[in-house]
Design a protein around this motif. Structure first.
Motif, mmCIF file in Angstrom:
data_model
loop_
_atom_site.group_PDB
_atom_site.id
_atom_site.type_symbol
_atom_site.label_atom_id
_atom_site.label_comp_id
_atom_site.label_asym_id
_atom_site.label_seq_id
_atom_site.Cartn_x
_atom_site.Cartn_y
_atom_site.Cartn_z
ATOM 1 N N SER A 323 0.881 -1.168 0.000
ATOM 2 C CA SER A 323 0.000 0.000 0.000
ATOM 3 C C SER A 323 0.917 1.216 0.000
ATOM 4 O O SER A 323 1.942 1.227 0.684
ATOM 5 N N LEU A 324 0.554 2.224 -0.775
ATOM 6 C CA LEU A 324 1.420 3.384 -0.989
ATOM 7 C C LEU A 324 0.767 4.627 -0.392
ATOM 8 O O LEU A 324 -0.317 5.025 -0.816
ATOM 9 N N TYR A 325 1.423 5.233 0.589
ATOM 10 C CA TYR A 325 0.861 6.455 1.181
ATOM 11 C C TYR A 325 1.977 7.318 1.750
ATOM 12 O O TYR A 325 3.045 6.818 2.104
ATOM 13 N N LEU A 326 1.724 8.613 1.833
ATOM 14 C CA LEU A 326 2.645 9.534 2.495
ATOM 15 C C LEU A 326 1.976 10.307 3.620
ATOM 16 O O LEU A 326 2.642 10.975 4.397
ATOM 17 N N ASN A 327 0.634 10.280 3.660
ATOM 18 C CA ASN A 327 -0.062 10.899 4.790
ATOM 19 C C ASN A 327 -1.413 10.225 4.990
ATOM 20 O O ASN A 327 -1.917 9.520 4.119
ATOM 21 N N ASN A 328 -1.986 10.413 6.183
ATOM 22 C CA ASN A 328 -3.343 9.942 6.489
ATOM 23 C C ASN A 328 -3.828 10.720 7.712
ATOM 24 O O ASN A 328 -3.222 11.735 8.078
ATOM 25 N N HIS A 329 -4.889 10.260 8.339
ATOM 26 C CA HIS A 329 -5.471 10.998 9.471
ATOM 27 C C HIS A 329 -4.559 11.029 10.697
ATOM 28 O O HIS A 329 -4.788 11.820 11.607
ATOM 29 N N ASP A 330 -3.534 10.174 10.729
ATOM 30 C CA ASP A 330 -2.608 10.119 11.869
ATOM 31 C C ASP A 330 -1.263 10.764 11.563
ATOM 32 O O ASP A 330 -0.393 10.826 12.427
#
Length: 560
Positions: A323-330
């Motif tokens: 899964s590819l991400y650099l930001n989220n709610h945390d």
């Protein structure tokens, strides 16, 4: 190659409290989301991950659930939620829901029963222990600061809470509890949802006996982390969940797993083992963390980012899925953390999007990322809402006497409220998020940064995301191609190739405000090139053997 819809998807995360308020009470809600579905459809994403909308006292903004099968009053009704699902499916959008089953709220009916007496039928749904030598049962520390144990006078025992004391940990050793969880999962799947994002799911198996943590400061994630993360029965539990529930539906699953290694992730996501589709790992978002933990800031080094992403790309290649991400709610806003949110905000936001969306794996877009929303700097701690931030502030400043300016700087850089300021829809009051008083203040830069302005500007970050997402839909190589790092030692340039059969892509990214020169590596053989996307104007015929990259420039070429 096992092709599936969830590998080919782009996911958009909605944090409902901050997304869109339809009734003027200052809190985002389900009907507000429905009003914005056409916006999301235009962006091109095809899956929405909805952060918790279940009934909750909101100690941790909905991640403390008091009823898994009811909708929080602030967000609307079950009828509203059912209409949301129908409207999404009508537009070809899929919905994955948050599954929070490491812990419940202390206001859940199970826990209310559990704390009544030691022989209550629900006692064993949670983890209770007597004290040891007049103190807590062990030395584990909560992720949210302080002891992971809370004393309960009614039965004179302690219960375990790895997070807030209002989030008691569920006891997965109890088969009855597991059956309850599986029944609840089926309730939502039978309503037609398309999968689950599983909150800290690798915490559900604890080391038997719950021993004291040795060398507390060397533990993963928190004191005791090595004893409650990826525990001895975790794969057994995940396989049982898959057999009893997930395998009966065509769904997407992603497990949030702090501290997980590539070797563990390959096991969790190996299709033959029947556990999960993918995991959220945290290695790359811990690279700017010093030895003192999350709030101990250190500069991010590009070489570390390269090493970490490459390890995960190669570690799961042919085995599992990223899964590819650099930001989220945390996590803080990615353009503020990995880019330059001042003079190169637009360029660096586009560069970071290119970096992520051109990798192998399923990309996740966090709400507001597609318009380049930034971190916020509130003037006083009273303007912050997040429990983790407030606990840390109390512990360090009020109790510990640490330097106020230094602690506030950590909040500006790492605080979770950075991601939770309301979405900036337009330049009207409260950024068009609400006609009321927003639950959390809007970032003051909404006059310049908002969705209305972005949609009207063909060169905006929003339209760049649209093009990236479209490229992914049209080119299998972006989804399934193998990744290989190039120019490993370069201090400013992150370059990599993607290969599928006879096809090859070249991705070149400048992670700085310098003008470094890209030199084509000798092993890259090609006779022609075609520009697929770039965040600056580029002449298609330009030679790519040697390229001076502009600040935060990104280019993707198909090599022939």
């Amino acid at each position: 190659m096992n092709k599936t819809w969830w590998k080919e998807s782009v996911v958009y995360q909605i944090y409902p409290r901050s997304f869109s308020d339809s009734n003027g009470d200052g809190i985002g809600d389900i009907n507000g989301i429905i009003e914005k579905l056409d916006y999301l459809k235009e962006l091109g994403i095809n899956v929405i991950w909805l952060s918790p909308v279940y009934q909750s006292p909101n100690d941790d903004n909905g991640y403390d659930i008091s009823d898994y099968q009811k909708i929080m009053d602030e967000f609307g009704t079950m009828e509203d939620w059912e209409r949301l699902l129908a409207e999404m499916h009508k537009r070809g959008l899929k919905l994955i829901m948050d599954l929070v089953v490491n812990h419940s709220s202390d206001e859940h009916a199970w826990f209310k029963e559990s704390r009544k007496s030691k022989d209550n039928p629900y006692r064993d749904y949670y983890i209770w222990r007597p004290g040891k030598n007049g103190a807590e049962p062990n030395n584990w520390e909560s992720v949210f600061s302080g002891s992971a144990w809370e004393y309960d006078e009614a039965t004179e025992e302690y219960y375990l809470h790895v997070f807030s004391k209002k989030q008691p940990d569920l006891n997965w050793e109890n088969p009855k509890l597991r059956e309850e969880v599986y029944r609840m999962m089926k309730f939502w799947l039978d309503k037609g949802i398309d999968g689950f994002r599983m909150d800290v799911i690798n915490f559900i198996s604890k080391v038997p006996g719950l021993p004291d943590a040795e060398n507390p400061h060397n533990q993963r994630y928190a004191w005791g982390g090595d004893y409650f993360m990826d525990g001895p029965r975790i794969h057994e539990f995940m396989n049982e969940m898959n057999q009893n529930v997930l395998s009966q539906y065509d769904v997407m699953t992603v497990g949030e797993m702090p501290g997980v290694t590539t070797e563990e992730a390959a096991l969790y996501t190996d299709g033959e083992r029947r556990e999960l589709n993918m995991v959220f790992q945290f290695e790359h978002v811990d690279l700017d963390t010093g030895p003192g933990g999350k709030w101990d800031l250190k500069p991010l080094e590009l070489k570390d980012l390269k090493a970490t992403f490459t390890k995960w790309q190669k570690g799961l290649e042919g085995k599992g899925w990223n899964s590819l991400y650099l930001n989220n709610h945390d996590q803080p806003r990615m353009v503020s953390r990995f880019g330059n949110d001042k003079e190169y905000r637009v360029e660096s936001a586009k560069m970071l999007a290119t970096f992520l969306h051109m990798m192998q794996g399923t990309p996740y877009v966090y709400q507001g990322e597609e318009i380049g929303m930034t971190n916020v700097r509130f003037e006083t701690i009273e303007e912050y809402e997040d429990i983790e931030t407030l606990n840390m502030y109390r512990e360090k400043v009020m109790d510990g006497g640490e330097d106020l300016a230094q602690v506030m700087n950590s909040v500006y850089v790492k605080g979770r409220d950075n991601a939770r300021t309301p979405i900036q829809w337009d330049d009207s009051e409260n950024a068009g998020f609400t006609e009321g008083n927003p639950w959390l203040k809007v970032n003051p830069n909404y006059k310049e940064i908002n969705a209305k302005q972005a949609m009207e500007d063909p060169e905006s970050i929003f339209h760049f995301y649209r093009r990236l997402i479209q490229l992914r839909k049209e080119n299998e190589i972006i989804v399934y191609g193998n990744y290989d790092l190039l120019l490993e030692e370069h201090p400013h340039i992150y370059a990599y190739s993607r290969t599928l059969g006879g096809e090859k892509l070249l991705v070149m990214l400048n992670f700085s405000d310098e003008r470094p020169v890209f030199e084509m590596p000798e092993e890259m053989e090609f006779s022609d090139h075609e520009l697929m996307i770039s965040n600056y104007e580029v002449h298609a015929e330009e030679s790519i053997q040697t390229v001076e990259l502009k600040p935060y420039e990104a280019r993707v070429y198909r090599l022939k």
